[in-house]
Write a protein that holds these residues in place. Sequence first.
Motif, short mmCIF file in Angstrom:
data_model
loop_
_atom_site.label_atom_id
_atom_site.label_comp_id
_atom_site.label_asym_id
_atom_site.label_seq_id
_atom_site.Cartn_x
_atom_site.Cartn_y
_atom_site.Cartn_z
N CYS A 108 0.85 -1.19 0.00
CA CYS A 108 0.00 0.00 0.00
C CYS A 108 0.89 1.25 0.00
O CYS A 108 2.07 1.18 0.33
CB CYS A 108 -0.95 0.00 1.19
N ASP A 109 0.30 2.36 -0.32
CA ASP A 109 1.03 3.63 -0.32
C ASP A 109 0.94 4.25 1.06
O ASP A 109 0.14 5.17 1.32
CB ASP A 109 0.45 4.57 -1.38
N ALA A 110 1.73 3.72 1.97
CA ALA A 110 1.72 4.22 3.34
C ALA A 110 2.98 5.03 3.58
O ALA A 110 4.03 4.78 2.96
CB ALA A 110 1.66 3.05 4.32
N PRO A 111 2.91 5.99 4.45
CA PRO A 111 4.12 6.76 4.77
C PRO A 111 5.16 5.90 5.45
O PRO A 111 4.92 4.74 5.81
CB PRO A 111 3.61 7.86 5.69
N GLU A 112 6.31 6.46 5.63
CA GLU A 112 7.42 5.72 6.22
C GLU A 112 7.08 5.32 7.65
O GLU A 112 6.45 6.07 8.39
CB GLU A 112 8.67 6.60 6.19
N LEU A 115 2.75 0.53 8.69
CA LEU A 115 2.44 -0.74 8.05
C LEU A 115 1.10 -0.65 7.35
O LEU A 115 0.25 0.18 7.68
CB LEU A 115 2.42 -1.87 9.09
N CYS A 116 0.91 -1.56 6.40
CA CYS A 116 -0.36 -1.58 5.69
C CYS A 116 -1.44 -2.36 6.43
O CYS A 116 -2.64 -2.23 6.12
CB CYS A 116 -0.16 -2.19 4.30
N SER A 117 -1.07 -3.22 7.37
CA SER A 117 -2.04 -3.99 8.16
C SER A 117 -1.45 -4.24 9.55
O SER A 117 -0.26 -4.02 9.79
CB SER A 117 -2.38 -5.31 7.47
N PHE A 118 -2.31 -4.74 10.42
CA PHE A 118 -1.84 -5.07 11.76
C PHE A 118 -0.96 -6.33 11.70
O PHE A 118 -1.29 -7.29 10.97
CB PHE A 118 -3.01 -5.32 12.70
#
Length: 411
Positions: A108-112, A115-118
Amino acid sequence: MYDHRDPPPGLQSQGAEGGTPDQTRTRIKSGSDTNIISTMGAVLHWVHDVASVTLLKARRTLLQAAILFCVLLLLLWVSIFLYGSFYYSYMPTVSFSTPVHFFYTSDCDAPESVLCSFPTANISFIKNERDQVMAYGQPYRVSLELEMPESPVNENLGMFMIKMSCYTKGGKTVSSVGRSTMLHYRSGLLQSLSTLLFSPFFVTGMAEQKQLIEVELFSDYKTNAFQPSIGAVIEVMSKRVQIYSSQLRIHAYFTGVRYVLYNFPLTSAVIGVATNFAFLSVIVLFGYLQFVWGGLLPPDQVRVRVMMGDNTRIQQRREDARKRMEKENSQKDLGAPQVIGPVKEASEFHENCTGALAFSARPSETDTKEEGSPDSKGPEEEDGSDVSDGCQRPEEGETTLRQRPGAWMSE
């Protein structure tokens, strides 16, 4: 002419004894030597017999001691084996620890540092692919250990949730729990002093700036026998958490017999082995008595004790029958009239039957000797049946004439 003179009395006695004094002493000495030799032979023979008997007894005693030692050693080994089998089957797993490997998605396009999920992990409660970790009905304490670095991200994270869900073989969730945790707070000054003090260890890699966080998920967890838990899903409900490693620990809390077996293993082992040894010794002893002596109470004594009451009752009935028959015969002899005319034969027939009955009432010596046997019958049963068959009452059509004895009948 020469006169005849008798020799002196001393010479006559010596001649009668058959020799001179030297020969006499020689014979006495040889006789004493013969007696000594015969005595020594008897003593040596007795010593040989005693030694043979003693050696035989010693050999027999040694053999019996060896057999007894082997039996005791075998009983001890069997006792230890039984206790070990009982302990292995009765005592569940005391503690179970397994590493927890989290997985998450990163597509996913997540910031530094986000995480994208738990982070999620799936843990199995079956070891060796067949054995259950947790026993049915046994309480367990389940905890999760997290090794987290003292990074600015974790310090700014604050509190976060950890969720654990236990499931069955079909995937059904039987229990679920959530707990919160966070890093322990340390001020900037304390962190600076700690870094300065442990800097040599930090530089060499012998120590790290991290914290070990323990989260208690279940304090008294019991698995259901109808729906046993075979695994659990652990989820860290934070997308910014940073974790070095984690461990899931399951520890059993014992009560009753299991508590004693776990906390006092040596005492429990001694008591268990001694109990098994005593029980097996009693069984072996009873088996030996049954094989060698025929049991504590031989069958002959049991039969005599059982039949004693029956023989006593049979003898009592015989005695009562004999007294009754003697009383009846005495009364008949006193008041019985004489039969005259053509009915004399019937009277004689009746007297013969009465005498036969009286004779059958007397117990014979053979019956007296065979009272102990259960097959023996009373004389009233055997002889009475014969007499009753041979002696019959006169028919109703016959008439008898009876008359009291008079003076003219006495001739």
